[in-house]
Write a protein that holds these residues in place. Structure first.
Motif, PDB file in Angstrom:
ATOM      1  N   THR A 245      -7.846 -18.603 -35.787  1.00 48.43           N
ATOM      2  CA  THR A 245      -7.652 -19.883 -36.548  1.00 48.43           C
ATOM      3  C   THR A 245      -8.897 -19.764 -37.670  1.00 48.43           C
ATOM      4  O   THR A 245      -8.558 -20.179 -38.937  1.00 48.43           O
ATOM      5  N   VAL A 246     -10.221 -19.747 -37.174  1.00 50.27           N
ATOM      6  CA  VAL A 246     -11.274 -19.473 -38.098  1.00 50.27           C
ATOM      7  C   VAL A 246     -11.161 -18.676 -39.071  1.00 50.27           C
ATOM      8  O   VAL A 246     -11.430 -18.952 -40.480  1.00 50.27           O
ATOM      9  N   ARG A 247     -10.630 -17.286 -38.797  1.00 52.95           N
ATOM     10  CA  ARG A 247     -10.457 -16.372 -39.704  1.00 52.95           C
ATOM     11  C   ARG A 247      -9.301 -16.832 -40.774  1.00 52.95           C
ATOM     12  O   ARG A 247      -9.661 -16.635 -41.855  1.00 52.95           O
ATOM     13  N   GLY A 248      -8.254 -17.403 -40.434  1.00 52.32           N
ATOM     14  CA  GLY A 248      -7.105 -17.626 -41.163  1.00 52.32           C
ATOM     15  C   GLY A 248      -7.639 -18.722 -42.121  1.00 52.32           C
ATOM     16  O   GLY A 248      -7.102 -18.769 -43.497  1.00 52.32           O
ATOM     17  N   ILE A 249      -8.338 -19.513 -41.705  1.00 52.67           N
ATOM     18  CA  ILE A 249      -8.729 -20.728 -42.592  1.00 52.67           C
ATOM     19  C   ILE A 249      -9.675 -20.063 -43.617  1.00 52.67           C
ATOM     20  O   ILE A 249      -9.496 -20.553 -44.931  1.00 52.67           O
ATOM     21  N   HIS A 250     -10.501 -19.344 -43.334  1.00 55.18           N
ATOM     22  CA  HIS A 250     -11.435 -18.654 -44.169  1.00 55.18           C
ATOM     23  C   HIS A 250     -10.811 -17.739 -45.358  1.00 55.18           C
ATOM     24  O   HIS A 250     -10.795 -17.698 -46.570  1.00 55.18           O
ATOM     25  N   LEU A 251      -9.781 -17.198 -44.905  1.00 55.82           N
ATOM     26  CA  LEU A 251      -8.932 -16.150 -45.610  1.00 55.82           C
ATOM     27  C   LEU A 251      -8.141 -17.148 -46.405  1.00 55.82           C
ATOM     28  O   LEU A 251      -7.837 -16.757 -47.839  1.00 55.82           O
ATOM     29  N   LEU A 275     -18.043 -25.120 -47.868  1.00 58.07           N
ATOM     30  CA  LEU A 275     -19.305 -25.314 -47.531  1.00 58.07           C
ATOM     31  C   LEU A 275     -19.350 -26.240 -46.132  1.00 58.07           C
ATOM     32  O   LEU A 275     -19.825 -26.227 -45.214  1.00 58.07           O
ATOM     33  N   GLY A 276     -18.439 -27.284 -46.443  1.00 54.31           N
ATOM     34  CA  GLY A 276     -18.352 -28.376 -45.146  1.00 54.31           C
ATOM     35  C   GLY A 276     -17.762 -27.678 -43.746  1.00 54.31           C
ATOM     36  O   GLY A 276     -18.319 -27.927 -42.904  1.00 54.31           O
ATOM     37  N   TYR A 277     -16.783 -27.235 -44.210  1.00 59.61           N
ATOM     38  CA  TYR A 277     -16.132 -26.272 -43.103  1.00 59.61           C
ATOM     39  C   TYR A 277     -17.285 -25.352 -42.340  1.00 59.61           C
ATOM     40  O   TYR A 277     -17.243 -25.336 -41.201  1.00 59.61           O
ATOM     41  N   SER A 278     -17.715 -24.683 -43.148  1.00 54.83           N
ATOM     42  CA  SER A 278     -18.787 -23.481 -42.560  1.00 54.83           C
ATOM     43  C   SER A 278     -19.935 -24.242 -41.807  1.00 54.83           C
ATOM     44  O   SER A 278     -20.281 -23.792 -40.886  1.00 54.83           O
ATOM     45  N   GLN A 279     -20.283 -25.542 -42.369  1.00 50.05           N
ATOM     46  CA  GLN A 279     -21.262 -26.189 -41.719  1.00 50.05           C
ATOM     47  C   GLN A 279     -20.763 -26.784 -40.354  1.00 50.05           C
ATOM     48  O   GLN A 279     -21.425 -26.772 -39.295  1.00 50.05           O
ATOM     49  N   ALA A 280     -19.424 -27.267 -40.239  1.00 46.79           N
ATOM     50  CA  ALA A 280     -18.940 -27.871 -39.073  1.00 46.79           C
ATOM     51  C   ALA A 280     -18.728 -26.832 -37.877  1.00 46.79           C
ATOM     52  O   ALA A 280     -18.920 -27.230 -36.753  1.00 46.79           O
ATOM     53  N   TYR A 281     -18.370 -25.694 -38.393  1.00 45.34           N
ATOM     54  CA  TYR A 281     -18.247 -24.514 -37.265  1.00 45.34           C
ATOM     55  C   TYR A 281     -19.382 -23.426 -37.566  1.00 45.34           C
ATOM     56  O   TYR A 281     -18.884 -22.250 -37.553  1.00 45.34           O
ATOM     57  N   ALA A 282     -20.527 -23.936 -37.590  1.00 45.82           N
ATOM     58  CA  ALA A 282     -21.764 -23.047 -38.084  1.00 45.82           C
ATOM     59  C   ALA A 282     -21.604 -21.962 -36.733  1.00 45.82           C
ATOM     60  O   ALA A 282     -22.461 -20.781 -37.255  1.00 45.82           O
ATOM     61  N   HIS A 283     -21.349 -21.899 -35.647  1.00 48.87           N
ATOM     62  CA  HIS A 283     -21.760 -21.166 -34.666  1.00 48.87           C
ATOM     63  C   HIS A 283     -20.690 -19.763 -34.909  1.00 48.87           C
ATOM     64  O   HIS A 283     -20.830 -18.888 -34.129  1.00 48.87           O
TER      65      HIS A 283
END
Length: 416
Positions: A245-251, A275-283
């Motif tokens: 899911t995270v990969r798909g959102i970044h793509l 940037l906001g999404y990356s911070q929210a799922y920083a791990h």
């Protein structure tokens, strides 16, 4: 008093000379610790054109007046520097990088070669060709990050690093010509000359693909003995585990930036959401390459400012040459100025024949690897790979020598 155009040409020449002296400034920084900070700054190739653009605007303010200098700076378009900055940061994010690594690992496992050899070939051949879909700056970013631990590392002979860098730059420059939107020099003329992606694929794309595959294969053959000892940096399983899911959102973010590449308000808005999404799922993230992206954007913005004053001498040269001479002239001029700026000047010429249009664009992309400034994605490659070279600096002379052979192959493919 010389005209401001002549002064701008002289400053542009100094900036070009500066790009060939960055290694010299790095050496001075090691010898003179007291001024090491300033010398390191002048040794950063990404700083060169931004620095001299500041000089140009300052000189313009003194010669023509402050309002005129400000008007000139504000009249230019900075969409490309902004786009390259954004696409670099998004493409280099860990979920996107992991996705491309997984694709290359799957394809490499099917090849009858050692894995590291197959991966190197894929990064030099397939990733530049994928640039026709995800744009050349994104392809350069991904290829550079994937090749860094394989080729651009301590222990690899320096001449092979420069040869591989030349192949990478040339392949990215020509690998984006399968479509009408991925390569900056093509983009500058596509709408004016009614060149769509079907035309690009049938006229430029298949020739570029042959050159890309040939260049990558020869380079991999030269590298394969040294790749036997090159072990990619082992990654923790936890670090490489990124949910689909995270990969798909970044793509999806990557695709959105590509689709709206000519609309800075939209892609900058997407970038802020990213940037906001990356911070929210920083791990699930690695540190974003914001510094490297900003430096590259600064470089390209400086090139826009300096290049905007060179039309008076470039355009007469372009308009006066016959197709074959124009092809080689475009290759040579591309080494001195951004190839997108060169083709843009060509698009302003009324009555260019179809052979002349082909020669201009083909020469511009074939010469796109000769220097750092020849193609917009090149500064991104330099920023990401320079740490693998001696003194963490890439010499302009070494790059030129490394790019000569693959540029000649590209030229043969487009001419024959």
């Amino acid at each position: 008093m010389p005209s401001i155009e002549v002064i701008a040409a002289c400053i542009f020449a100094l900036a070009l000379l500066h790009t060939f002296c960055t290694k010299f400034f790095e050496q001075l920084a090691h010898r003179h610790a007291r001024h090491a900070g300033l010398l390191h700054l002048l040794g950063e190739v990404e700083v060169v054109f931004g620095f001299w653009a500041f000089v140009l605007v300052t000189v313009m303010a003194l010669v023509t007046g402050g309002p005129q200098a400000i008007h000139y700076a504000e009249s230019l378009h900075y969409t490309e520097p902004l786009f390259v900055f954004v696409i670099m940061v998004v493409a280099a994010s860990r979920p996107v990088l992991v996705s491309i690594e997984a694709l290359i690992a799957t394809l490499s496992a099917l090849a009858p070669l050692r894995t590291v050899v197959a991966q190197t070939w894929a990064c030099l051949a397939l990733v530049p060709l994928i640039g026709s879909l995800i744009t050349e700056p994104a392809a350069m970013t991904l290829a550079a990050l994937l090749l860094a631990p394989l080729v651009f590392r301590p222990g690899m002979p320096e001449w092979l690093k420069y040869a591989a860098l030349g192949v990478l730059f040339v392949n990215v420059s020509i690998g984006g010509t399968l479509t009408s939107f991925a390569a900056p020099p093509v983009l500058m003329v596509a709408s004016t000359w009614n060149w769509d992606s079907a035309f690009m694929a049938s006229t430029f794309g298949w020739r570029a693909s042959i050159a890309v595959l040939f260049n990558a294969s020869i380079m991999t053959l030269l590298l394969h003995k040294h790749l036997a000892d090159a072990k990619p940096t082992p990654a923790d399983a936890a670090q490489r585990t990124v949910p689909l899911t995270v990969r798909g959102i970044h793509l999806a973010f990557l695709a959105g930036v590509v689709v709206f590449a000519h609309h800075p308000v939209i892609f900058m808005g997407l970038f802020l959401f990213f940037l906001g999404y990356s911070q929210a799922y920083a791990h699930y993230q690695s540190p974003l390459i914001l510094k490297e992206g900003l430096l590259v954007g600064f470089f390209l913005a400086g090139l826009v400012v300096l290049g905007g004053m060179q039309q008076w001498w470039l355009q007469p040269i372009v308009s006066s040459l016959k197709p074959t001479a124009l092809f080689f002239g475009a290759m040579g001029l591309t080494a001195l100025t951004d190839n997108a700026a060169l083709t843009y000047l060509g698009s302003l010429i009324v009555g260019m024949t179809d052979p002349a249009k082909y020669a201009l664009v083909a020469g511009a992309v074939a010469g796109g690897g000769l220097t750092v400034i020849a193609n917009a994605p090149n500064p991104a490659g330099v920023a990401l790979l320079k740490r693998g070279f001696n003194e963490e600096s890439i010499g302009a002379g070494g790059l030129l020598l490394g790019a000569l052979a693959p540029s000649a192959i590209a030229a043969l493919a487009f001419l024959l």
